[in-house]
Every structure is written in structure tokens, then in C-alpha cells.
Scaffold this motif. Structure first.
Motif, PDB file in Angstrom:
ATOM      1  N   UNK A 131       0.809  -1.213   0.000  1.00  0.00           N
ATOM      2  CA  UNK A 131       0.000   0.000   0.000  1.00  0.00           C
ATOM      3  C   UNK A 131       0.837   1.254   0.000  1.00  0.00           C
ATOM      4  N   UNK A 132       0.174   2.391  -0.212  1.00  0.00           N
ATOM      5  CA  UNK A 132       0.808   3.705  -0.187  1.00  0.00           C
ATOM      6  C   UNK A 132      -0.010   4.613   0.719  1.00  0.00           C
ATOM      7  N   UNK A 133       0.672   5.350   1.581  1.00  0.00           N
ATOM      8  CA  UNK A 133       0.031   6.399   2.373  1.00  0.00           C
ATOM      9  C   UNK A 133       0.633   7.725   1.927  1.00  0.00           C
ATOM     10  N   UNK A 134      -0.224   8.633   1.455  1.00  0.00           N
ATOM     11  CA  UNK A 134       0.239   9.948   1.014  1.00  0.00           C
ATOM     12  C   UNK A 134       0.018  10.978   2.113  1.00  0.00           C
ATOM     13  N   UNK A 135       1.059  11.762   2.364  1.00  0.00           N
ATOM     14  CA  UNK A 135       0.920  12.880   3.271  1.00  0.00           C
ATOM     15  C   UNK A 135       1.636  14.078   2.672  1.00  0.00           C
ATOM     16  N   UNK A 136       1.651  15.212   3.343  1.00  0.00           N
ATOM     17  CA  UNK A 136       2.110  16.436   2.695  1.00  0.00           C
ATOM     18  C   UNK A 136       3.502  16.879   3.100  1.00  0.00           C
ATOM     19  N   UNK A 137       4.037  16.364   4.202  1.00  0.00           N
ATOM     20  CA  UNK A 137       5.339  16.856   4.664  1.00  0.00           C
ATOM     21  C   UNK A 137       6.313  15.703   4.853  1.00  0.00           C
ATOM     22  N   UNK A 138       7.589  16.025   4.694  1.00  0.00           N
ATOM     23  CA  UNK A 138       8.640  15.021   4.879  1.00  0.00           C
ATOM     24  C   UNK A 138       8.706  14.559   6.325  1.00  0.00           C
ATOM     25  N   UNK A 139       8.541  15.511   7.252  1.00  0.00           N
ATOM     26  CA  UNK A 139       8.609  15.140   8.666  1.00  0.00           C
ATOM     27  C   UNK A 139       7.503  14.151   9.024  1.00  0.00           C
ATOM     28  N   UNK A 140       6.294  14.402   8.503  1.00  0.00           N
ATOM     29  CA  UNK A 140       5.197  13.481   8.812  1.00  0.00           C
ATOM     30  C   UNK A 140       5.428  12.119   8.181  1.00  0.00           C
TER      31      UNK A 140
ATOM     32  N   UNK B  29      -0.685  -3.029  -5.792  1.00  0.00           N
ATOM     33  CA  UNK B  29      -0.954  -2.127  -4.660  1.00  0.00           C
ATOM     34  C   UNK B  29      -2.416  -2.302  -4.272  1.00  0.00           C
ATOM     35  N   UNK B  30      -2.647  -2.728  -3.047  1.00  0.00           N
ATOM     36  CA  UNK B  30      -4.000  -3.062  -2.613  1.00  0.00           C
ATOM     37  C   UNK B  30      -4.727  -1.888  -1.977  1.00  0.00           C
ATOM     38  N   UNK B  31      -3.986  -0.878  -1.506  1.00  0.00           N
ATOM     39  CA  UNK B  31      -4.683   0.275  -0.929  1.00  0.00           C
ATOM     40  C   UNK B  31      -3.851   1.532  -1.088  1.00  0.00           C
TER      41      UNK B  31
END
Length: 488
Positions: free
Chosen positions: A272-281, A340-342
């Protein structure tokens, strides 16, 4: 001698597909696009992420005479595709800021002959703006060895596109310099009518002989869901961990899951892939998930080239402990991983097109994929402020560059507003909403493949209980920050 065209020779593209690309059959639509390219036509392709757009220019490059120039916005996309092509014994190379000096010298020497052995050369739009590179292409063209020019992620050309890049507009040089001798191909997954028009006009694509191919934006194998939350509650993490462990439990059985966790081992098995907006996160979230025995790794621009390549390779291979990539939004373009399942959006994306493109990286193999987006009004307002600030940067002296920024900023704000409306809509099918956004007249309704069509009442209850409290909304209104851009 001009480059080989289908009308000049019988070409067994099915044999090439099997021999060079190890695929047994074309996906619907691919054959027609490839034959149009081999006929020397200008070609525009708008197709979902799972379509297999890269094959539509890679296969013609293998059977055509001459070199194909592929213009791409992302280095990771280039590296991944070049690596896969070279593994298939196809002479593909990339010329960018990371190209080692010996490889750069080899490419320049190959172009200087006028008869390059390289079949596909991946470059950035910034390189195409340099006179030194253009001079080499002119030499290749004089020798009738420039087969075609391909613009991947072509929506970047348009100020109204969600990833506008100024140097993409300078690609008009190819048609101005080479005329119709060198056919053009433009490909994208995300383009409305306005963006398509911009792409065709900027590139100067032949409207008389142009072949346009557009597939539906409908991905029936994907389950789409919006999960309402509040930043104050900070419940995303617990919600996701509960969901992914439920997936593992269903796959392995509750008894086995308990044994693994008790032994301190990692729980693995679902890509899977989790998208977020910052490198720190990215870093913090990946580390927190590993604490829960969930194999997650960060991927962002601050990592070294070696670290990114290793992470990507191990994730694509599916090694234990490397199931989930926690990434900033640029990750995934052109990445060849079908299982990729999610895909999870941890934060609200900046555009509708970005959301659709990223969610579409799930289920490329045609099997079920799960896509959900965590949505809070606090997050919405932060994203709005970022996009609005970008739009405001273009309001100045009225110069060309400022004008482009202003138009692009307005387009992004409009796109974000449409995405917010999509998130807060509890009265209709999400698949239908996506198709309407991209201008499709025949709008499908999914078969329980979104949160509305599956349980409409439950969706409305979740929105009511999950979003920020009315007290928070009232505070925002009093401070003048709530109704400036959004309305309920």
C-alpha cells in the motif's frame, strides 16, 4: 530514409509485445494507439493510471527506426522505466541532473553521430529548453533519425493543470523546429476539456490528422471512501492501524496474527501507499507504524538517491517489512507495481486531479483496491491557505510569469474546491462524481464500490459525528476564516 511506419512494412506488434515486454496481450485500446503512432500520427492519450500508457510509446520505439525522446517531469519515473526497459534488453537511457558523467558522455557521443543506437531517451523539460541539447536533436533530425517526441504527464503543460511546469510550455519548440516530420504523442491521466485544449495548442499538434484516445475515469475495482475526522481528535492513526490489522487478521486468521505480534515480529503481506504532505510526517508516521509491527518506510525528497532506490526496489519486490510506502504526493508517477492493494490520503490533497491520480495507483492489476481519504475541516482550511497563497503570488506587475502563476493558482483553488465538495457530498456515488469532474456524459453508478452506494445513511452519520465540532466552526466564523472560501 524516414523512420519506419506501419504503412511501409508489416510489423508484428504482438510478437514484439511477447518477446520484448513479456506480455501476452494488449489491454483494450493499447493496440489502436500503437498503430496510430506507427502510422506517424500525432496522438493524444488520456487514460487512467492503470491503463498502461507507457507501452503505447515504448513498443513503437522498439520497432520504429530512430530515437524516441520521452519528456517526463519526475526523475523517479525516468529511473524506474529505464531500468525496466534495460532489463528487457532495450537500449533506453536518461539524461538528467543525476546522470553520471560517463553515461552523459556516452549519450552525447551517441547523439553526435546523428544515427543514435539509443531507442528511448528520457529527458526533463528543462533540458529541452537548453540550446546545447536542441543542437544535438537538430543533427539527429537532419539524418531522419528522430522517430517521435513523447510528452508524458502532459497536463503539466497547461496553466490550468494541477502540476503546471513553466518549461513544459517551451516544448512548442519541437513542432516549430521540426514541423510535422516528427510526430508528437502526449499522455496524461488527468485532463479536463480546458487542459486538453491547452496541451494541443501549446504543442501545435496536428488537428487534422490528430488521433485522440480517451478512456473512462471509472475504476470499478476501487472502493472509494472518505473518512471524516477532526485534527483535535487526532484519530487517524488509531483508525488506520485498526483497519490494516483487520486486513491482516482476515488474511492470516486471528490466531496467527496474535502469535506474530506476541513474538514481536512484523505483520506483513499487503502492499500500500500512504500519502501525506510533509517530509517530517512521512518519517514520523512510518516510524509509528513500525512500532505497531507494520512494515512501513518513508519516501521523500530529502532521502539520498541510494536510500530512495533501495526503498523503491524492496517495496516493488514485496520484501518483508517493506509493505507500505509513506510518501509525499510526488511518489508513484510511472511506478510499475500492479498489486498495490490500498492507497490512503492522510491529508487532503491540493487538487482533485492529484487525488484521482494518486488513488488510481491502487488495483492496477484489475483486482480490488481500497482508497480512503481522511478529511477534516481544519486540514481543509490549511490546504486552502496554501493554495490561495500560491494563487496570490501571481498578482503583481502583470508579467508573463506572474500571469501564469495567477492562472495556475486560480485553477488549483477551483480544483481544490471541487475536491472539498466531493468529500462533503453525502448524496451521491463517488465514482459518478469523479467521472462528472472529468467531463464524461455517460456517468456510471458503482455496485457498492463507494461509501455512499454501500451505506448512504451510515455515511451521513459518519460525517456528522466525525467532522469538527460546531463550536470550532463558530470560532472560525468569528475570526473570519471560515466563509472566505468555503460554504457549507
Amino acid at each position: 530514409m524516414p523512420p519506419l511506419r506501419r504503412s511501409d512494412s508489416l510489423i508484428d506488434i504482438d510478437f514484439t509485445l511477447r518477446r520484448q515486454f513479456n506480455k501476452q496481450s494488449f489491454r483494450p485500446g493499447q493496440r489502436e494507439i500503437i498503430l496510430a503512432a506507427l502510422d506517424g500520427k500525432d496522438v493524444f492519450v488520456q487514460a487512467a493510471t492503470s491503463f498502461g500508457k507507457s507501452l503505447c510509446f515504448q513498443l513503437p520505439a522498439v520497432v520504429d527506426r530512430g530515437i524516441t525522446i520521452v519528456i517526463s517531469p519526475l526523475l523517479s519515473l525516468m529511473m524506474n522505466q529505464v531500468s525496466a526497459l534495460r532489463a528487457a534488453s532495450i537500449d533506453a537511457r536518461t539524461l538528467n541532473s543525476n546522470t553520471p558523467p560517463p553515461e552523459r558522455s556516452h549519450i552525447f557521443a551517441d547523439l553526435a553521430t546523428g544515427h543514435p543506437h539509443t531507442r528511448l531517451l528520457y529527458v526533463t523539460p528543462e533540458l529541452c529548453a537548453l540550446e546545447s541539447f536542441r543542437a544535438r536533436l537538430r543533427l539527429v533530425h537532419e539524418q531522419k533519425e528522430l522517430a517521435r517526441v513523447v510528452v508524458d504527464e502532459a497536463h503539466c503543460i497547461s496553466e490550468w493543470g494541477h502540476d503546471f511546469r513553466r518549461d513544459f510550455k517551451r516544448l512548442a519548440w519541437f513542432r516549430q523546429s521540426f514541423g510535422s516530420d516528427v510526430p508528437l504523442m502526449a499522455l496524461t491521466a488527468t485532463a479536463n476539456a480546458q487542459v486538453r485544449g491547452d496541451v494541443l495548442r501549446t504543442l501545435g499538434m496536428d488537428t487534422d490528422g490528430l488521433k485522440c484516445f480517451a478512456t473512462t475515469a471509472h475504476r470499478p475495482n476501487l472502493h472509494l471512501e472518505v473518512r471524516f475526522t477532526s485534527d483535535e481528535a487526532n484519530d487517524r492513526f488509531d483508525d488506520f492501524v485498526g483497519w490494516i490489522k483487520g486486513v491482516y487478521e482476515r488474511r492470516a486468521g486471528p490466531e496467527r496474527l496474535g502469535e506474530v505480534e506476541e513474538a514481536g515480529e512484523r505483520v506483513d503481506g499487503v502492499a500500500g501507499i500512504i500519502y501525506t504532505v510533509s517530509r517530517d510526517e512521512c518519517e514520523m508516521l512510518a516510524a509509528a507504524l513500525r512500532q505497531e509491527k507494520i512494515g512501513a518506510r518513508p519516501f521523500h525528497a530529502k532521502l539520498t538517491k541510494e536510500a530512495k532506490e533501495a526503498t523503491l526496489a524492496r517495496w516493488i519486490k514485496g520484501e518483508q517489512g517493506w509493505d507500505i510506502i509513506v510518501a509525499t504526493t510526488a511518489f508513484g508517477m510511472g511506478i510499475d507495481k500492479e498489486n498495490v492493494r490500498f492507497v490512503v490520503h492522510w491529508r487532503l490533497p491540493k487538487s482533485f486531479e492529484g487525488y484521482y491520480q494518486e488513488a488510481g495507483r491502487a488495483g492496477r492489476d484489475g483486482k480490488a483496491g481500497y482508497c480512503f481519504l481522511y478529511y477534516s475541516r481544519e486540514d481543509r482550511d490549511r490546504t486552502c491557505s496554501l493554495v490561495t497563497r500560491d494563487a496570490a503570488r501571481g498578482r503583481g506587475t502583470g508579467g508573463e510569469e506572474e500571469s501564469e502563476r495567477s492562472v495556475n493558482g486560480k485553477a488549483r483553488l477551483e480544483s481544490l474546491q471541487r475536491l472539498v465538495a466531493y468529500c462533503e457530498d453525502t448524496g451521491g456515488c463517488r465514482h459518478a462524481a469523479i467521472c462528472r469532474y472529468f467531463g464524461e456524459e455517460a456517468v456510471p453508478v458503482c455496485d457498492s464500490a463507494c461509501d455512499y452506494c454501500r451505506e448512504p445513511e451510515l455515511l451521513r452519520q459518519r460525517m456528522k459525528s466525525g467532522l469538527a465540532s460546531e463550536e470550532w466552526v463558530s470560532t472560525q466564523r468569528e475570526e473570519g476564516r471560515y466563509d472566505e472560501y468555503w460554504s457549507e
